[in-house]
Design a protein around this motif. Structure first.
Motif, PDB file in Angstrom:
ATOM      1  N   GLU A  94       0.804  -1.217   0.000  1.00 30.68           N
ATOM      2  CA  GLU A  94       0.000   0.000   0.000  1.00 30.68           C
ATOM      3  C   GLU A  94       0.838   1.268   0.000  1.00 30.68           C
ATOM      4  N   THR A  95       2.015   1.216   0.620  1.00 31.60           N
ATOM      5  CA  THR A  95       2.848   2.418   0.745  1.00 31.60           C
ATOM      6  C   THR A  95       4.322   2.049   0.655  1.00 31.60           C
ATOM      7  N   ILE A  96       5.144   3.082   0.475  1.00 33.92           N
ATOM      8  CA  ILE A  96       6.592   2.986   0.632  1.00 33.92           C
ATOM      9  C   ILE A  96       7.024   4.091   1.588  1.00 33.92           C
ATOM     10  N   SER A  97       8.177   3.913   2.239  1.00 35.53           N
ATOM     11  CA  SER A  97       8.651   4.885   3.227  1.00 35.53           C
ATOM     12  C   SER A  97       9.857   5.648   2.712  1.00 35.53           C
ATOM     13  N   LEU A  98       9.830   6.954   2.929  1.00 32.86           N
ATOM     14  CA  LEU A  98      10.911   7.855   2.539  1.00 32.86           C
ATOM     15  C   LEU A  98      11.448   8.522   3.802  1.00 32.86           C
ATOM     16  N   ILE A  99      12.757   8.386   4.034  1.00 41.47           N
ATOM     17  CA  ILE A  99      13.365   8.843   5.278  1.00 41.47           C
ATOM     18  C   ILE A  99      14.317   9.997   4.989  1.00 41.47           C
ATOM     19  N   PRO A 100      14.251  11.092   5.746  1.00 39.24           N
ATOM     20  CA  PRO A 100      15.172  12.210   5.529  1.00 39.24           C
ATOM     21  C   PRO A 100      16.568  11.887   6.033  1.00 39.24           C
ATOM     22  N   SER A 101      17.514  12.653   5.573  1.00 37.79           N
ATOM     23  CA  SER A 101      18.899  12.482   6.010  1.00 37.79           C
ATOM     24  C   SER A 101      19.066  12.927   7.459  1.00 37.79           C
ATOM     25  N   VAL A 102      19.859  12.150   8.210  1.00 42.14           N
ATOM     26  CA  VAL A 102      20.220  12.554   9.573  1.00 42.14           C
ATOM     27  C   VAL A 102      21.739  12.714   9.693  1.00 42.14           C
ATOM     28  N   ASP A 103      22.420  12.754   8.550  1.00 38.18           N
ATOM     29  CA  ASP A 103      23.862  12.979   8.569  1.00 38.18           C
ATOM     30  C   ASP A 103      24.151  14.392   8.066  1.00 38.18           C
ATOM     31  N   ASP A 104      25.407  14.666   7.745  1.00 46.10           N
ATOM     32  CA  ASP A 104      25.784  16.050   7.442  1.00 46.10           C
ATOM     33  C   ASP A 104      25.882  16.342   5.948  1.00 46.10           C
ATOM     34  N   ARG A 105      25.292  15.513   5.107  1.00 44.18           N
ATOM     35  CA  ARG A 105      25.318  15.781   3.676  1.00 44.18           C
ATOM     36  C   ARG A 105      24.392  16.950   3.324  1.00 44.18           C
ATOM     37  N   PRO A 106      24.734  17.713   2.303  1.00 40.98           N
ATOM     38  CA  PRO A 106      23.841  18.787   1.864  1.00 40.98           C
ATOM     39  C   PRO A 106      22.519  18.202   1.371  1.00 40.98           C
ATOM     40  N   VAL A 107      21.448  18.881   1.698  1.00 39.26           N
ATOM     41  CA  VAL A 107      20.125  18.424   1.277  1.00 39.26           C
ATOM     42  C   VAL A 107      19.442  19.488   0.445  1.00 39.26           C
ATOM     43  N   VAL A 108      18.477  19.050  -0.344  1.00 38.30           N
ATOM     44  CA  VAL A 108      17.627  19.976  -1.082  1.00 38.30           C
ATOM     45  C   VAL A 108      16.357  20.185  -0.276  1.00 38.30           C
ATOM     46  N   PRO A 109      15.605  21.259  -0.526  1.00 35.70           N
ATOM     47  CA  PRO A 109      14.302  21.393   0.142  1.00 35.70           C
ATOM     48  C   PRO A 109      13.440  20.164  -0.133  1.00 35.70           C
ATOM     49  N   LEU A 110      12.744  19.691   0.891  1.00 33.23           N
ATOM     50  CA  LEU A 110      11.958  18.466   0.757  1.00 33.23           C
ATOM     51  C   LEU A 110      10.995  18.558  -0.415  1.00 33.23           C
ATOM     52  N   ARG A 111      10.415  19.711  -0.646  1.00 32.09           N
ATOM     53  CA  ARG A 111       9.432  19.823  -1.711  1.00 32.09           C
ATOM     54  C   ARG A 111      10.044  19.507  -3.078  1.00 32.09           C
ATOM     55  N   GLU A 112      11.333  19.800  -3.264  1.00 30.21           N
ATOM     56  CA  GLU A 112      11.990  19.481  -4.538  1.00 30.21           C
ATOM     57  C   GLU A 112      12.066  17.978  -4.745  1.00 30.21           C
ATOM     58  N   ALA A 113      12.435  17.254  -3.697  1.00 27.28           N
ATOM     59  CA  ALA A 113      12.491  15.796  -3.800  1.00 27.28           C
ATOM     60  C   ALA A 113      11.093  15.218  -4.013  1.00 27.28           C
ATOM     61  N   LEU A 114      10.103  15.766  -3.322  1.00 25.82           N
ATOM     62  CA  LEU A 114       8.749  15.238  -3.442  1.00 25.82           C
ATOM     63  C   LEU A 114       8.171  15.475  -4.830  1.00 25.82           C
ATOM     64  N   ARG A 115       8.542  16.574  -5.469  1.00 25.54           N
ATOM     65  CA  ARG A 115       8.084  16.789  -6.846  1.00 25.54           C
ATOM     66  C   ARG A 115       8.576  15.672  -7.758  1.00 25.54           C
TER      67      ARG A 115
END
Length: 262
Positions: A94-115
């Motif tokens: 029914e679903t898949i899980s997406l987990i944010p980074s908890v390390d020190d790598r640069p990230v993009v705004p979540l909305r960019e990844a979700l698009r």
């Protein structure tokens, strides 16, 4: 009685068939398979066969976990999401899980990844769940931020969130987001006089009267706000995972929760 579910991490040493048998005996509505236990999904079985085994025991495949570092968006992450979608579709999850980074790598705004993920989910019935992680080092600590990003990309039909009672507590978040919540992970920290922070993540146990995470209060708040989905034990303490009486202990914890909520 709350709808019961079981995350495979709680019974990580059981085979796929043994895990399903345990969930059936516990009266669960479904299970959450994982691929981060040192072996592939379903112990390498074809997803269709694994799904048939679950359905034969009256169990839903509530969600497959996981893609980590979803907001470290790159070609590798895109390939991981695509692969997880394909397995989930084949198994009828029914679903898949997406987990944010908890390390020190640069990230993009979540909305960019979700698009990007939204485009990958186009035309599919599958829902992707964002799971905020409450650690101080997390790039996405609170569910409010996840909901804001989902709304920003018009993702109400293909995204939801996971409410984890431990992560909710250590993030200091007070509000629940029942309309957005598609899965609730429950666990407890019962040891007294230890900080409720990231260092306790490996020590999450079954919920009992000594729980310091406010799990009962969170369950009550979610139900009062309209959440009708499953509550899935995700325990990480080896004393739970390696217990020779796991079925009896999980059953006792579910019974305690049910009686306390009456």
């Amino acid at each position: 009685m709350i709808p019961r579910a079981l995350n495979q991490k709680t019974a990580r040493h059981l085979s796929w068939e043994g895990f399903l048998d345990l969930a059936q005996r516990l009266g669960c509505v479904g299970v959450e398979p994982r691929d981060d236990l040192g072996r592939p999904f379903f112990d390498g079985l074809d997803p269709r066969e694994a799904a048939r085994m679950a359905r034969g025991r009256g169990l839903r495949l509530l969600g497959l976990s996981e893609v980590y570092g979803i907001n470290v968006w790159d070609r590798e992450r895109a390939a991981q999401v695509a692969a997880l979608i394909e397995v989930a579709e084949a198994a009828g999850a029914e679903t898949i899980s997406l987990i944010p980074s908890v390390d020190d790598r640069p990230v993009v705004p979540l909305r960019e990844a979700l698009r990007e993920v939204r485009e990958m989910l186009a035309g599919r019935r599958l829902v992707a769940l964002v799971e905020p992680i409450g650690f101080a080092s997390s790039s996405l600590r609170r569910k409010a931020e996840a909901v804001e990003a989902i709304e920003a990309v018009g993702g109400s039909s293909c995204f939801g969130i996971v409410h984890d009672t431990f992560q909710h507590q250590i993030a200091g978040e007070l509000q629940v987001f029942a309309p957005w919540t598609r899965m609730v992970h429950i666990s407890g920290i019962s040891a007294p006089d230890v900080p409720l922070d990231a260092s306790q993540d490996p020590h999450r146990v079954l919920v009992d009267a000594q729980d310091r995470c406010g799990t009962l209060e969170q369950i009550a708040a979610l139900r009062a706000a309209g959440y009708e989905g499953a509550f899935s034990f995700e325990c990480t303490d080896a004393s739970v995972q390696e217990s020779g009486a796991l079925q009896q202990e999980v059953a006792a914890s579910f019974a305690y929760i049910d009686s306390a909520l009456c």
